[in-house]
Design a protein around this motif. Structure first.
Motif, short mmCIF file in Angstrom:
data_model
loop_
_atom_site.label_atom_id
_atom_site.label_comp_id
_atom_site.label_asym_id
_atom_site.label_seq_id
_atom_site.Cartn_x
_atom_site.Cartn_y
_atom_site.Cartn_z
N UNK A 1 0.82 -1.20 0.00
CA UNK A 1 0.00 0.00 0.00
C UNK A 1 0.86 1.26 0.00
N UNK A 2 2.13 1.15 0.26
CA UNK A 2 2.98 2.34 0.32
C UNK A 2 3.12 3.01 -1.04
N UNK A 3 2.74 2.34 -2.14
CA UNK A 3 2.78 2.96 -3.45
C UNK A 3 1.56 3.84 -3.70
N UNK A 4 0.56 3.73 -2.88
CA UNK A 4 -0.65 4.53 -3.01
C UNK A 4 -0.34 5.97 -2.60
N UNK A 5 -0.70 6.93 -3.45
CA UNK A 5 -0.38 8.34 -3.17
C UNK A 5 -0.96 8.79 -1.84
N UNK A 6 -2.18 8.38 -1.54
CA UNK A 6 -2.80 8.76 -0.26
C UNK A 6 -2.00 8.25 0.93
N UNK A 7 -1.49 7.05 0.83
CA UNK A 7 -0.67 6.49 1.91
C UNK A 7 0.62 7.28 2.07
N UNK A 8 1.22 7.68 0.95
CA UNK A 8 2.44 8.48 1.00
C UNK A 8 2.18 9.83 1.66
N UNK A 9 1.05 10.44 1.35
CA UNK A 9 0.68 11.72 1.96
C UNK A 9 0.50 11.54 3.46
N UNK A 10 -0.19 10.49 3.88
CA UNK A 10 -0.41 10.24 5.30
C UNK A 10 0.91 10.00 6.03
N UNK A 11 1.82 9.26 5.40
CA UNK A 11 3.14 9.01 6.01
C UNK A 11 3.93 10.31 6.14
N UNK A 12 3.91 11.13 5.10
CA UNK A 12 4.63 12.40 5.13
C UNK A 12 4.04 13.32 6.19
N UNK A 13 2.73 13.34 6.31
CA UNK A 13 2.08 14.16 7.32
C UNK A 13 2.48 13.69 8.71
N UNK A 14 2.52 12.39 8.94
CA UNK A 14 2.91 11.86 10.24
C UNK A 14 4.36 12.25 10.57
N UNK A 15 5.24 12.22 9.59
CA UNK A 15 6.63 12.63 9.81
C UNK A 15 6.72 14.11 10.14
N UNK A 16 5.94 14.92 9.43
CA UNK A 16 5.93 16.36 9.71
C UNK A 16 5.37 16.65 11.09
N UNK A 17 4.34 15.91 11.47
CA UNK A 17 3.75 16.09 12.80
C UNK A 17 4.75 15.70 13.88
N UNK A 18 5.44 14.61 13.70
CA UNK A 18 6.47 14.19 14.65
C UNK A 18 7.54 15.27 14.82
N UNK A 19 8.00 15.80 13.70
CA UNK A 19 9.03 16.84 13.73
C UNK A 19 8.52 18.10 14.41
N UNK A 20 7.28 18.49 14.12
CA UNK A 20 6.70 19.70 14.71
C UNK A 20 6.55 19.55 16.22
N UNK A 21 6.17 18.37 16.67
CA UNK A 21 6.07 18.12 18.12
C UNK A 21 7.44 18.25 18.77
N UNK A 22 8.46 17.71 18.12
CA UNK A 22 9.82 17.81 18.66
C UNK A 22 10.28 19.26 18.74
N UNK A 23 10.04 20.03 17.69
CA UNK A 23 10.44 21.43 17.67
C UNK A 23 9.72 22.21 18.77
N UNK A 24 8.43 21.95 18.92
CA UNK A 24 7.65 22.65 19.95
C UNK A 24 7.99 22.17 21.35
N UNK A 25 8.52 20.96 21.45
CA UNK A 25 8.82 20.39 22.75
C UNK A 25 7.56 19.96 23.49
N UNK A 26 6.53 19.61 22.72
CA UNK A 26 5.24 19.23 23.31
C UNK A 26 5.06 17.72 23.29
N UNK A 27 4.28 17.27 24.23
CA UNK A 27 3.81 15.88 24.24
C UNK A 27 2.53 15.80 23.42
N UNK A 28 2.09 14.59 23.17
CA UNK A 28 0.80 14.40 22.49
C UNK A 28 -0.32 15.01 23.34
N UNK A 29 -0.22 14.86 24.64
CA UNK A 29 -1.24 15.42 25.54
C UNK A 29 -1.30 16.94 25.43
#
Length: 74
Positions: A1-29
């Protein structure tokens, strides 16, 4: 399923979200508190278990003050 464009977008968004949380120094909570998005939803997005809807993405972007949507280049 990783060849599906929608899956690639979701994966990229998750990576960006992870990075943004790290930069902000925030937890998920903390992101949940500031964005109004449930901790479970955020955790599921980070784990790639769900594809967030546009309202969720917009709420996360507003709280983090950054763009999460990866665009067409994915």
């Amino acid at each position: 399923m990783t060849d599906h464009h929608g899956a690639k977008v979701a994966q990229a968004l998750a990576l960006r979200l992870t990075a943004a949380l790290e930069v902000a120094g925030w937890s998920v909570a903390e992101l949940s508190r500031r964005s109004g998005v449930s901790r479970l939803t955020i955790a599921n997005v980070l784990a790639g278990r769900v594809w967030p809807d546009l309202l969720t993405v917009a709420s996360l972007e507003r709280a983090l003050e950054c763009d999460l949507w990866p665009g067409r280049d994915v």
